[in-house]
Design a protein around this motif. Structure first.
Motif, mmCIF file in Angstrom:
data_model
loop_
_atom_site.group_PDB
_atom_site.id
_atom_site.type_symbol
_atom_site.label_atom_id
_atom_site.label_comp_id
_atom_site.label_asym_id
_atom_site.label_seq_id
_atom_site.Cartn_x
_atom_site.Cartn_y
_atom_site.Cartn_z
ATOM 1 N N TYR A 159 0.808 -1.222 0.000
ATOM 2 C CA TYR A 159 0.000 0.000 0.000
ATOM 3 C C TYR A 159 0.842 1.274 0.000
ATOM 4 O O TYR A 159 0.532 2.222 -0.720
ATOM 5 C CB TYR A 159 -0.951 -0.003 1.198
ATOM 6 C CG TYR A 159 -1.838 -1.222 1.264
ATOM 7 C CD1 TYR A 159 -2.442 -1.724 0.114
ATOM 8 C CD2 TYR A 159 -2.070 -1.892 2.474
ATOM 9 C CE1 TYR A 159 -3.246 -2.849 0.162
ATOM 10 C CE2 TYR A 159 -2.874 -3.015 2.528
ATOM 11 C CZ TYR A 159 -3.461 -3.491 1.377
ATOM 12 O OH TYR A 159 -4.263 -4.603 1.426
ATOM 13 N N THR A 165 -8.971 4.483 -0.937
ATOM 14 C CA THR A 165 -8.865 3.023 -0.916
ATOM 15 C C THR A 165 -7.622 2.570 -0.165
ATOM 16 O O THR A 165 -7.688 1.690 0.709
ATOM 17 C CB THR A 165 -8.820 2.474 -2.360
ATOM 18 O OG1 THR A 165 -10.071 2.724 -2.991
ATOM 19 C CG2 THR A 165 -8.536 0.983 -2.375
ATOM 20 N N LEU A 199 -7.482 0.421 3.291
ATOM 21 C CA LEU A 199 -6.816 -0.886 3.310
ATOM 22 C C LEU A 199 -5.641 -0.905 4.278
ATOM 23 O O LEU A 199 -5.262 -1.967 4.786
ATOM 24 C CB LEU A 199 -6.337 -1.248 1.902
ATOM 25 C CG LEU A 199 -7.445 -1.560 0.884
ATOM 26 C CD1 LEU A 199 -6.851 -1.729 -0.506
ATOM 27 C CD2 LEU A 199 -8.202 -2.826 1.285
ATOM 28 N N ALA A 209 -12.884 -2.225 -1.458
ATOM 29 C CA ALA A 209 -11.848 -1.848 -0.486
ATOM 30 C C ALA A 209 -12.422 -1.797 0.932
ATOM 31 O O ALA A 209 -11.791 -2.265 1.889
ATOM 32 C CB ALA A 209 -11.255 -0.495 -0.853
ATOM 33 N N LYS A 211 -13.050 -5.354 2.227
ATOM 34 C CA LYS A 211 -11.793 -6.042 2.543
ATOM 35 C C LYS A 211 -11.217 -5.517 3.848
ATOM 36 O O LYS A 211 -10.726 -6.296 4.687
ATOM 37 C CB LYS A 211 -10.800 -5.844 1.394
ATOM 38 C CG LYS A 211 -9.503 -6.646 1.564
ATOM 39 C CD LYS A 211 -8.629 -6.518 0.328
ATOM 40 C CE LYS A 211 -7.340 -7.337 0.477
ATOM 41 N NZ LYS A 211 -6.478 -7.230 -0.730
ATOM 42 N N SER A 212 -11.285 -4.205 4.043
ATOM 43 C CA SER A 212 -10.792 -3.606 5.283
ATOM 44 C C SER A 212 -11.627 -4.055 6.469
ATOM 45 O O SER A 212 -11.089 -4.365 7.536
ATOM 46 C CB SER A 212 -10.824 -2.075 5.159
ATOM 47 O OG SER A 212 -10.308 -1.476 6.322
#
Length: 450
Positions: free
Chosen positions: A275, A315, A319, A347, A350-351
């Motif tokens: 990231y 995003t 993340l 995003a 997923k986080s």
């Protein structure tokens, strides 16, 4: 007309004459019905040598005689090919009409005659390009294949361009076919002229991203960044030196390819969990206003990249675990098109699964957009949708909502089947492990209670 062995020999003119007599038409009457000058008809049927007939005139005669389109097409090559010489003005319209009326048999019979002279390969290429430019891209495929099969020089312009055209035409949603397409075309990408090479690298990066081949997508993104920068410097130098010559013609403005190289670099790094490194590339396409070759189209592209950069910055923050900006991110997504909402929710989900926080309110807020995700039919959209449903399944199982988790898992399997990504099926089937673990916990609790 009879041959030397006493067998009937069919010719274009004998068939036309036979039909004329069958209907009782004089040349004057036939000319009146077809709009073809009777004198021209006489030269076509009785001239010595006879006047050539165009494919359009043959179609008109077929209609007057009551025949289906494509009548006598198997005999028409005699009008185009004689003693090894080819009439290009008649041959190309003929082959195009064969495509339009579905006379594949005529094409397959004519091409070998043409290839007796290897130079005629350029006619096939010109025909393929004509169909491609007219939007008949699927119809152009056989002709590009003929070029590839018959051209011995794999560095020739028409061979490489045929490879590129085929690559573009056959891209679809089938993951296995797309990957085979990438493997087949990629060795030729650097042999293309720079304007086509820019688009080829973008397409390669895009399709590899959709196939979740992050490192390959990153590789093509790097090549695209380097080439776009090189072309930019060359064009800038040419402009400042006022050198003669046309500027490079590309499908989209040059700044588009420059920005996309950095965008696909960033998202490929993001998918690999890098990231912080990805953020560096987002910063590059966040403001491309310094680009010196901008026109109105270019400035519009710069504004689009600003929007994408802001969304992708959110995003990467989410993340990375910065949950404090979730609501702010959701507010921003509210004003974006559905495809960007899908990327953003991916995003967020997923986080949420990584850092274990609740996003039920956000899912309710975007319920109508989520319901419309089925509208995506191209590879990138379908891949994003599949990844979203996978995260949703994990989230619902994690919340103990088994029925919803099962629904999302079945959704994943359905999308994977649509994309022909059957090798991933096991990944989604293992989600049912949540259900097994829950039943086991319930069983243990019942035993303790008993």
């Amino acid at each position: 007309m009879w041959g030397a062995q006493g067998t009937l020999y069919r010719s274009l003119r004998s068939e036309i004459e036979q039909n004329r007599k069958k209907h009782g038409y004089t040349l004057s009457k036939l000319g009146e019905l077809t709009g073809i000058n009777p004198g021209s008809l006489s030269e076509i049927l009785n001239g010595n040598p006879p006047r050539a007939i165009t494919i359009g005139q043959l179609d008109t005669l077929a209609k007057v005689f009551g025949h289906d389109p494509g009548w006598l097409y198997e005999l028409y090559p005699e009008e185009c090919i004689s003693e090894g010489r080819i009439s290009r003005p008649r041959l190309i319209p003929y082959l195009i009409r064969c495509v339009e009326v579905g006379r594949k048999d005529c094409i397959e019979a004519t091409v070998p005659q043409m290839m007796e002279n290897p130079k005629n390969i350029m006619i096939l290429f010109a025909l393929a390009e004509q169909l491609y430019e007219k939007g008949q891209r699927k119809e152009s495929v056989p002709f590009y294949n003929y070029v590839i099969e018959n051209e011995k020089d794999s560095y020739s312009d028409h061979f490489v361009m045929s490879q590129y055209r085929l690559f573009r035409v056959v891209l679809g949603t089938n993951a296995e076919e797309n990957w085979e397409n990438v493997i087949r075309f990629s060795p030729y990408r650097n042999r293309l002229p720079e304007n086509y090479q820019l688009d080829a690298l973008f397409q390669l990066a895009k399709i590899c991203f959709a196939l979740q081949k992050w490192e390959r997508s990153e590789q093509y993104a790097d090549e695209l960044r380097l080439l776009a920068d090189t072309v930019y410097r060359h064009e800038l130098d040419r402009m400042k030196r006022k050198k003669k010559g046309e500027s490079l013609k590309t499908e989209r403005h040059l700044v588009y390819y420059y920005g996309l190289g950095h965008l696909y670099k960033s998202v490929s790094l993001e998918m690999q969990g890098l990231y912080e490194e990805a953020k560096k590339y987002v910063q590059v396409y966040a403001d491309l206003g310094w680009f010196e070759l901008l026109d109105e189209d270019g400035r519009k592209e710069v504004e689009r990249f600003k929007v994408w950069a802001k969304a992708n910055s959110y995003t990467l923050e989410v993340l990375s675990g910065n949950t404090s900006i979730i609501e702010e991110y959701a507010d921003y997504l509210d004003n974006l098109p559905t495809n960007e909402v899908l990327a953003g929710l991916n995003a967020i989900m997923k986080s949420a699964n990584t850092y274990h926080f609740c996003v039920d309110e956000i899912l309710e807020r975007f319920a109508s957009q989520i319901a419309s995700f089925d509208q995506f039919t191209e590879a990138i959209g379908l891949d994003r949708h599949l990844r979203f449903r996978y995260q949703m399944a994990i989230y619902e199982f994690g919340k103990g909502r088994m029925e919803r988790g099962i629904e999302e898992t079945i959704y994943c399997l359905s999308l994977a089947d649509l994309l022909n990504r059957h090798d991933e099926a096991l990944t989604y089937i293992t989600l049912f492990g949540w259900l097994g673990n829950l039943n086991k916990r319930i069983g243990n609790q019942n035993e303790l209670g008993g």
